[in-house]
Design an enzyme around this catalytic site. Structure first.
Site, mmCIF file in Angstrom:
data_model
loop_
_atom_site.group_PDB
_atom_site.id
_atom_site.type_symbol
_atom_site.label_atom_id
_atom_site.label_comp_id
_atom_site.label_asym_id
_atom_site.label_seq_id
_atom_site.Cartn_x
_atom_site.Cartn_y
_atom_site.Cartn_z
ATOM 1 N N SER A 89 0.838 -1.197 0.000
ATOM 2 C CA SER A 89 0.000 0.000 0.000
ATOM 3 C C SER A 89 0.876 1.252 0.000
ATOM 4 C CB SER A 89 -0.907 0.011 1.244
ATOM 5 O OG SER A 89 -0.157 0.313 2.408
ATOM 6 N N SER A 91 0.870 3.723 2.265
ATOM 7 C CA SER A 91 0.870 4.408 3.563
ATOM 8 C C SER A 91 2.243 4.933 3.959
ATOM 9 C CB SER A 91 0.344 3.467 4.656
ATOM 10 O OG SER A 91 1.273 2.423 4.921
ATOM 11 N N LYS A 146 5.598 0.817 9.480
ATOM 12 C CA LYS A 146 5.436 2.233 9.810
ATOM 13 C C LYS A 146 6.771 2.761 10.337
ATOM 14 C CE LYS A 146 0.959 1.834 9.082
ATOM 15 N NZ LYS A 146 0.355 2.369 7.843
ATOM 16 N N SER A 254 -2.805 6.691 6.165
ATOM 17 C CA SER A 254 -2.116 5.673 6.961
ATOM 18 C C SER A 254 -2.940 5.317 8.188
ATOM 19 C CB SER A 254 -0.732 6.178 7.391
ATOM 20 O OG SER A 254 -0.111 5.264 8.267
#
Length: 306
Positions: A89, A91, A146, A254
């Site tokens: 993705s 994010s 992250k 996100s």
């Protein structure tokens, strides 16, 4: 899915290893005894071809012995050294793009049991600014990636797309002050989301290094969806001991600690350290080519992750 693959990998390694030991300790001596008995029962010496046939390994044993060293090496490499991941993705844009294939260092944050993710040997802890892979706290079967924003004891405030940080005091005589994280505008429009141009900034999370982030000025902060920590106002968090606060670099696209809370240390998988391959998947509207087939290779993206 990740845990299932790890379980299968361990099971195959154990089974093929046991077959290798079984052959070494029992089946080889049994075949040798069979060859000696056949030799005793014949008047003429056995030919080399006959001995070779008597000593021949069963097909299932031969296959297991061939697989064992390969699968064992993969298990050790994947579980304790490096593991490859694919970015699914956007994010973490612009740091990581869809189609990036990354390497995750598995030993920086401790050697872990590949099935339970329990730490066997501690080797270190995440630092502020690290890009980490971890088990999603609300569904540990899913791997998330992250950036570490807050360490244990840190106070985090996210308000009007601005990030504020007060590092943990750690019993110091002079505790750090709450400060807004410095950002520097780079450009608008190089990256887009749903057809809307994104603002590109450089963020100075630590004095040692900076990283790039994206903001969407057309989308307001989703304050109503934020995770509210007990005893803290909405949009403010104090990171508990043994936990981390993580956010995506694509701040308005996100699902991160702002919405579901903190990352437990036991959920850590490793530190993302490099992009080893990057594929493009963009194709014209209405193209008959399957979406999973790459349309190009982004060689310029191969390298370390900031």
């Amino acid at each position: 899915m990740a845990n299932t693959f790890a379980l299968i990998l361990v099971a195959v390694t154990v089974v093929t290893g046991l077959v290798w030991l079984l052959d070494r300790w029992f089946l080889v001596p049994m075949r040798a005894a069979k060859a000696r008995k056949a030799q005793e029962q014949t008047k003429a010496p056995l030919t080399a071809e006959a001995i070779e046939k008597l000593m021949m390994e069963p097909v299932w044993v031969e296959q297991c012995k061939g697989i064992f060293p390969v699968i064992a090496a993969v298990l050790v490499l994947r579980s304790f050294i490096y593991e490859p991941f694919q970015i699914p993705s956007g994010s973490m844009m612009p740091t990581l793009l869809v189609g990036d294939f990354i390497l995750v260092n598995k030993f920086d944050y401790g050697l872990k049991d590949p099935i339970t993710n329990h730490t066997i040997i501690e080797t270190g802890h995440p630092q502020r600014g690290d890009v980490i892979v971890f088990k999603y706290p609300e569904d540990p079967s899913i791997d998330y990636i992250k950036r570490v924003i807050g360490l244990p004891g840190d106070k985090i405030i996210f308000r009007n797309k601005e990030l504020y940080l007060q590092p943990a005091c750690h019993d110091s005589k002079v505790c750090p002050e709450l400060k807004k994280i410095d950002t520097k505008f780079i450009e608008t429009g190089a990256f887009q989301q749903l057809g809307m141009p994104l603002e590109h900034y450089s963020e100075q999370l630590t004095t040692a290094k900076s990283h790039d982030i994206l903001r969407n000025s057309f989308i307001p902060d989703r304050v109503g969806q934020y995770y509210q920590q007990e005893g803290q106002p909405v949009g403010e968090w104090v990171v508990p001991e043994g936990h981390y606060f993580a956010m995506g670099d694509n701040r308005d696209n996100s699902l991160d600690s702002r919405f579901w809370g903190f990352v437990p240390e036991r959920n850590l998988v490793g530190k993302a350290v490099a992009i080893w391959m990057s594929f493009e998947f963009d194709r014209p509207e209405g193209s008959s080519v399957p979406k999973w087939i790459p349309t190009g290779v982004r060689f310029n993206r191969i390298g370390s992750i900031q």
